[in-house]
Write an enzyme that holds these catalytic residues in place. Structure first.
Site, PDB file in Angstrom:
ATOM      1  N   HIS A  21      -0.944   6.828  -2.591  1.00  0.00           N
ATOM      2  CA  HIS A  21      -0.803   7.978  -1.692  1.00  0.00           C
ATOM      3  C   HIS A  21       0.228   7.677  -0.603  1.00  0.00           C
ATOM      4  CE1 HIS A  21      -2.429  11.325   0.916  1.00  0.00           C
ATOM      5  NE2 HIS A  21      -1.905  10.539   1.845  1.00  0.00           N
ATOM      6  N   GLU A  22       0.068   6.549   0.065  1.00  0.00           N
ATOM      7  CA  GLU A  22       0.985   6.205   1.154  1.00  0.00           C
ATOM      8  C   GLU A  22       2.396   5.919   0.647  1.00  0.00           C
ATOM      9  OE1 GLU A  22       0.100   6.755   4.073  1.00  0.00           O
ATOM     10  OE2 GLU A  22      -2.042   6.991   3.670  1.00  0.00           O
ATOM     11  N   HIS A  25       4.469   9.065   0.839  1.00  0.00           N
ATOM     12  CA  HIS A  25       5.015   9.296   2.181  1.00  0.00           C
ATOM     13  C   HIS A  25       6.192   8.356   2.464  1.00  0.00           C
ATOM     14  CE1 HIS A  25       1.845  12.028   3.165  1.00  0.00           C
ATOM     15  NE2 HIS A  25       0.887  11.127   3.221  1.00  0.00           N
TER      16      HIS A  25
END
Length: 427
Positions: A21-22, A25
């Site tokens: 997920h990170e 980003h």
């Protein structure tokens, strides 16, 4: 031992999902020239880290999430705001503290690399990239299972026959209580392996259609079955009984009852079937997330010792425990256990996607909503030939973000305690 191995494996899978997920980003922020100073899995004290170029990569002590730190999350005060009388209100202090903390990270040489300076569509991509990484992972896992392994589909072949009639309201539905009458299927002589080809004079090849016909019937009904190389007609005397609703399994309804369970086969799905199935998963996940506030009384009751429902919310600890139980199931093959664990991991990633897209700070969806509002506001100003209103000041929403964060922390602690003292269990 298998339970412990399963817990560890599933826990590692959850950490990798957070890191994935990170990573979404991180990659998009760097792609648009935003300086990222930290990429961390977990919170609290740093256990391990390594700095490469301008970004510190590491793992922190509390493994319940992750984050990346981008410089310039909030725009500076506008010139006209400096002339206003300072306020000592708590919410104003929160706003200014958050703004000052963000400004401290910005050095003169990086002044042009701040997050708020990027166009709204770029900020939307950066903030949406994290949840969409979870969605991509969930889709890949589900698609791989549905298209490569298959999904169980019920058939008209009998897997088991109920020995007696036990009400759906009974606490123990697996065993026959004393004096319980025989089920219509047992009384008629049904056996595991019988393939039902006709019910009440009509042919059936689909369990779904046959189940609806059984539920809509009562009294004496002839049933034609194939048993080995011969066809037999069994006369069943169906009764009306209280059974779980097909539309709402947590509710019951009075329907026709025969008393048998279907066997199932693995059926591989095509792209359309996968899309339909995953769409249903997304809808169900969204529904469950909306229902989270309603689950608070159940969680409190579970902590107090009352029975915890099977669909109760679980956290990382509870999900890892379920993963451990799945891996330790002796009655199913190792392959089926691994498939179940992958399904659970995909479901967690789907939940992370839906949850993070909620349009509230500090979730990713809150930043997306702010960027959308800024884009709309600037578009309207341009259309009516008014001055550009500038970037939307998300720092003003920090009091709300802090409040939401406290609610999330409190809910997470409630779920954690319930997972420890009264866990959801499959065994």
């Amino acid at each position: 031992m298998l339970v412990i191995v399963g817990i560890v494996l599933f826990f590692v899978g959850l950490l990798l999902s957070i890191a994935w997920h990170e990573l979404g980003h991180l990659l998009t922020a760097k792609m648009f020239g935003v300086k990222v100073t930290q990429y961390m899995v977990g919170f609290g004290r740093t256990v391990w880290s390594r700095k490469t170029s301008e970004t510190e990569y590491g793992v922190k002590l509390i493994p319940f999430g992750g984050f990346i730190r981008m410089i310039g999350m909030f725009p500076p005060k506008r010139d006209e705001e400096y002339g206003r009388t300072a306020s000592s209100a708590p919410w104003r202090v929160m706003i200014e503290d958050a703004r000052e903390a963000a400004a401290e990270e910005v050095t003169p040489e990086d002044a042009h690399r701040q997050f708020y300076q990027r166009k709204p569509w770029k900020r939307i991509i950066v903030m949406a990239a994290g949840p969409f990484m979870n969605l991509i992972l969930a889709v890949l896992i589900f698609a791989g299972i549905l298209m490569g392994y298959g999904t169980p589909q019920p058939t008209t072949t009998v897997a088991s026959v109920s020995e007696c009639v036990v009400s759906a309201d009974a606490k123990d539905t697996a065993n026959c209580p004393a004096g319980a009458p025989k089920s219509p299927a047992a009384a008629a002589g049904f056996q595991p392996g019988d393939k039902i080809v006709e019910f009440n004079g009509k042919p059936y090849s689909s369990w779904t259609d046959l189940q609806l016909a059984i539920r809509g019937s009562s009294g004496a009904v002839p049933v034609v079955v194939e048993r080995g190389d011969e066809r037999l007609t069994l006369n069943a005397d169906l009764i009306q009984d209280k059974r779980p609703s097909l539309q709402e399994p947590d509710k019951t309804e009075v329907v026709g009852f025969l008393g048998l369970s279907p066997s199932s086969v693995l059926v591989r799905q095509d792209v359309a079937g996968v899309a339909h199935t995953i769409g249903g998963f997304v809808s169900l996940t969204a529904q469950k997330i909306v229902e989270l506030p309603q689950r608070v009384p159940d969680l409190i009751s579970a902590i107090g010792g009352q029975e915890r429902s099977d669909d109760s919310p679980v956290g990382i600890v509870g999900a890892s425990r379920i993963g451990g139980e799945v891996l330790s199931m002796d009655e199913v093959s190792v392959g089926a256990r691994l498939i179940t664990m992958l399904n659970l991991l995909a479901a967690v990633n789907l939940s992370l996607f839906v949850m993070n897209m909620l349009p509230i700070l500090p979730l990713d969806g809150g930043h997306i909503a702010g960027a959308l509002w800024e884009s709309l506001r600037r578009g309207i100003a341009k259309l009516v030939r008014r001055p550009d209103p500038g970037p939307f000041d998300t720092a003003r929403l920090m009091p709300l973000a802090y409040g939401v964060t406290l609610i999330f922390i409190a809910y997470s602690l409630l779920v954690l305690v319930a997972d420890v003292v009264n866990p959801v269990t499959l065994l």
